[in-house]
Design a protein around this motif. Structure first.
Motif, mmCIF file in Angstrom:
data_model
loop_
_atom_site.group_PDB
_atom_site.id
_atom_site.type_symbol
_atom_site.label_atom_id
_atom_site.label_comp_id
_atom_site.label_asym_id
_atom_site.label_seq_id
_atom_site.Cartn_x
_atom_site.Cartn_y
_atom_site.Cartn_z
ATOM 1 N N ILE B 47 0.835 -1.203 0.000
ATOM 2 C CA ILE B 47 0.000 0.000 0.000
ATOM 3 C C ILE B 47 0.875 1.260 0.000
ATOM 4 C CG2 ILE B 47 -1.738 1.313 1.312
ATOM 5 C CD1 ILE B 47 -2.731 -1.464 2.379
ATOM 6 N N LEU B 48 1.942 1.234 0.821
ATOM 7 C CA LEU B 48 2.814 2.413 0.903
ATOM 8 C C LEU B 48 3.589 2.629 -0.397
ATOM 9 C CD1 LEU B 48 3.940 1.996 4.602
ATOM 10 C CD2 LEU B 48 2.523 3.840 3.687
ATOM 11 N N TRP B 50 2.508 1.924 -3.273
ATOM 12 C CA TRP B 50 1.503 2.434 -4.218
ATOM 13 C C TRP B 50 1.252 3.929 -3.992
ATOM 14 C CZ3 TRP B 50 -3.953 3.097 -2.657
ATOM 15 C CH2 TRP B 50 -4.791 3.417 -3.730
ATOM 16 N N VAL B 51 1.163 4.370 -2.744
ATOM 17 C CA VAL B 51 0.893 5.789 -2.500
ATOM 18 C C VAL B 51 2.124 6.661 -2.756
ATOM 19 C CG1 VAL B 51 -0.943 5.305 -0.838
ATOM 20 C CG2 VAL B 51 1.345 5.801 0.005
ATOM 21 N N GLU B 52 3.291 6.021 -2.882
ATOM 22 C CA GLU B 52 4.514 6.783 -3.142
ATOM 23 C C GLU B 52 4.472 7.570 -4.442
ATOM 24 O OE1 GLU B 52 8.392 4.958 -2.979
ATOM 25 O OE2 GLU B 52 7.720 3.812 -1.231
ATOM 26 N N GLN B 53 3.545 7.195 -5.347
ATOM 27 C CA GLN B 53 3.441 7.923 -6.622
ATOM 28 C C GLN B 53 3.199 9.420 -6.384
ATOM 29 O OE1 GLN B 53 -0.510 7.617 -8.705
ATOM 30 N NE2 GLN B 53 -0.674 5.782 -7.472
ATOM 31 N N LEU B 54 2.701 9.765 -5.207
ATOM 32 C CA LEU B 54 2.441 11.189 -4.922
ATOM 33 C C LEU B 54 3.731 12.005 -4.885
ATOM 34 C CD1 LEU B 54 -0.323 10.989 -2.139
ATOM 35 C CD2 LEU B 54 -0.591 11.220 -4.611
ATOM 36 N N ASN B 55 4.848 11.330 -4.622
ATOM 37 C CA ASN B 55 6.121 12.054 -4.558
ATOM 38 C C ASN B 55 6.481 12.728 -5.868
ATOM 39 O OD1 ASN B 55 6.708 11.504 -1.858
ATOM 40 N ND2 ASN B 55 7.346 9.429 -2.424
#
Lengths: 491, 108
Positions: B47-48, B50-55
């Motif tokens: 999950i983490l 996957w959310v790293e794309q925000l960087n």
């Protein structure tokens, strides 16, 4: 009069006013329907005695020539996330074992005040965390629509019990809550109308909290008109919720003029995601044509940060959840599992009381809020949330309402998408952006998949402009003429 | 089936290991069995990641949005307008005694 359960809220209201039947008769038919459909597991708690008592009071009011409000005598179901005075409230979690609130949530109180009759408390994903109603401590809810060879399907989530109850004619309407799509996606899966109003339109007081900056209550009904009637009785400013908007409640039903000539309908390019199913895409195109034929002007718009909405949501929602769910400590209500120390009692209670998905989200939330990671995850997500919100504001400079699919698929079988949390999270890809921006959205049943399952289209509006959303939804509903009720059997 | 979201591994944020999961679980006061730590670390890392794309998104100068409600929080007169309902407050307690919630002994 078995067809009393096939009425709409508007028809039932008119029938009650005309004296064609009593609220007690109407309620008895729904209680029988609720009992007959127990196999769907849509209710956690049935409250037939309470329903008949309130129906009787409604009949007495009408006999005396007065009504309490627009929902007087109408049997409805309530998602078991709303605190109801003297009635077990579980949030579908083991940790709230036996919790019987001594008070009533504002939304359910508003419905009571307008005369609605509560039939019972509907099943949901535990703490409203899920998109398939498979995380409830009280078992899965089954969609009244069946797949190939009668296969059991999920009703969507988290308001799956409410959607199933309305679709299966157990209630004329139901309350749901929507944090990232929990009203709209199950409405799409079960072939009913589901509306998430603007954040702040309905009070959150007395609603078990999941993610406080996103949670919103809304109606789930069989028609757009019914959603308008029900929303009118649920909404309104409440001093007990500081985020409740100090806005008057318009006559939503009056907004259903059927006239959308000149209305500007935006089609967000970024919702045409890679891998979108051709039948969803075709339905969307059909929806565009319907609105165009009714005189709307179609405008292409861009919401460039759409693809980032899900990851933003899966930082912000778990972060808020981890804070909100800190209150379950085994001390004040619900489950308590003993331990040798206070800390051990907390840990024992919480590990036994929370299910896997809830634990997963609490841990993610705890991590993204922890020292050293707060800026990288949580603050970053809040900054992107602003970009998403600004994208919508800019689009609404040019259009009045947006049209999109509600969900990327029809209802799927129980057991599918369960191994991979992210595949499950993708269910909310079209609903989460409006949630992050606090905007009103509605799902209208608009067609059937190749497997004969319902598919919804979503309309998103400007903040506090539910009237335009409902007006456009009414036109969409008329054009779609969605009459097939349960696998095309009709009503 | 939808494509999985793009991953941007910029190396700013590390995926979780077993020890970190144990630590977070402790912070959250949730007991996790030792054998469950490894699979949980895998799921949470997924999950983490996957959310790293925000960087990859430029958010310089963008103010965080904590609430979509634009209004200033309302104030009310500072008077007692609630309370006096001890029995109701205690009614749902798993254990209470003499009008108090009870806890395991915390003072030796």
């Amino acid at each position: 009069m078995s067809d009393l359960t096939n009425l709409t809220i508007a028809e039932a209201r008119d029938g009650l006013d005309a004296g064609d039947f009593s609220a007690v008769e109407l309620t008895e038919k729904h209680i029988a329907a609720m009992e007959a459909a127990r196999g769907l597991n849509a209710f956690i708690t049935e409250t037939p005695e309470l329903a008949l008592e309130r129906a009787g009071q409604s009949d007495e009011r009408r006999a005396a020539g007065k009504t309490a409000g627009s929902m007087d005598g109408i049997p409805v179901a309530v998602k078991d996330l709303f605190c109801t005075e003297g009635v077990l409230t579980t949030a579908a979690s083991h940790i709230l074992d036996g919790f019987t609130p001594p008070y009533e949530s504002t939304v359910t109180q508003n419905l009571r005040d307008s005369g609605a009759v509560m039939l019972g408390k509907t099943n949901l994903d535990e703490f409203a965390m899920g998109s398939a109603n498979i995380t409830s401590h009280y078992g899965n809810v089954i969609n009244p629509w069946k797949g190939d060879a009668g296969k059991d399907l999920v009703p969507g989530g988290s308001s799956g019990g409410s959607a199933a109850a309305v679709a299966a004619r157990m209630a004329l309407g139901a309350i749901g809550t929507d944090t990232g799509g929990s009203i709209r996606q199950p409405a799409s899966f079960c072939g009913v109308v589901g509306m998430k109003p603007t954040y702040g339109r309905c009070s959150r007081w007395g609603t078990v909290a999941f993610a406080s900056s996103l949670d919103q209550a809304g109606p789930m009904t069989r028609t757009v008109r019914d959603a308008a009637i029900m929303l009118g009785s649920m909404a309104g400013h409440d001093a007990k919720d500081s985020t409740s908007a100090p806005e008057g409640v318009p006559d939503f039903e009056a907004a259903l003029s059927g006239d959308i000539r000149g209305l500007k309908v935006g089609i967000p390019n970024e919702y045409r995601i890679e891998g979108l199913s051709p039948e969803i895409d075709a339905l969307w195109t059909q929806g565009v044509e319907w609105l165009k034929s009714a005189g709307a002007e179609i405008v292409d718009v861009s919401l460039p940060n759409t693809e980032h909405a899900l990851p933003v949501y899966y930082i912000i929602a778990p972060a808020e959840a981890s804070a909100n769910l800190a209150r379950y400590d085994g001390l004040r209500y619900g489950l308590r599992v003993p331990g040798d120390s206070l800390d051990e009692m907390y840990a024992n209670t919480r590990s036994e009381g929370f299910g896997d998905e809830v634990v997963r989200r609490i841990l993610i939330g705890t991590y993204v809020l922890s020292a050293g990671f707060y800026d990288a995850y949580y603050m970053k997500a809040q900054r992107v949330r602003r970009l998403i919100s600004e994208n919508f504001k800019k689009a609404f400079d040019d259009v009045d309402v947006l049209l999109t699919p509600t969900a990327p698929s029809a209802a799927f079988a129980i057991g599918e998408k369960m191994d991979d949390p992210i595949a499950m999270y993708m269910n909310d890809v079209f609903t989460v952006p409006a949630s992050l921006a606090g905007l009103p959205g509605i799902s209208v049943p608009s067609g059937l998949s190749s497997d004969g399952l319902p598919l919804g289209l979503q309309l998103i509006g400007k903040a506090f402009d539910e009237e335009t959303v409902l007006r456009a939804a009414g036109v969409l509903e008329t054009a779609a003429d969605f009459k097939a009720m349960l696998n095309g059997e009709g009503s | 089936m939808l494509p999985s979201a793009p991953l941007y591994r910029l190396g700013i944020i590390m995926s979780l290991d077993k020890e970190t999961v144990k630590n977070i679980a402790n912070l959250a006061r949730i007991k996790v069995a030792d054998e469950a730590l490894e699979p949980l670390a895998g799921e949470l890392s997924g999950i983490l990641d996957w959310v790293e794309q925000l960087n990859a998104i430029d958010t310089d100068g963008v103010e965080p949005l904590a609430s979509v409600v634009d209004v200033t929080l309302p104030r009310r007169t500072d008077v007692v307008d609630d309370g006096g309902c001890r029995d109701k407050v205690l009614a749902n307690a798993p254990e209470s005694e003499d009008g108090y919630f009870t806890v395991p002994k915390v003072v030796e």
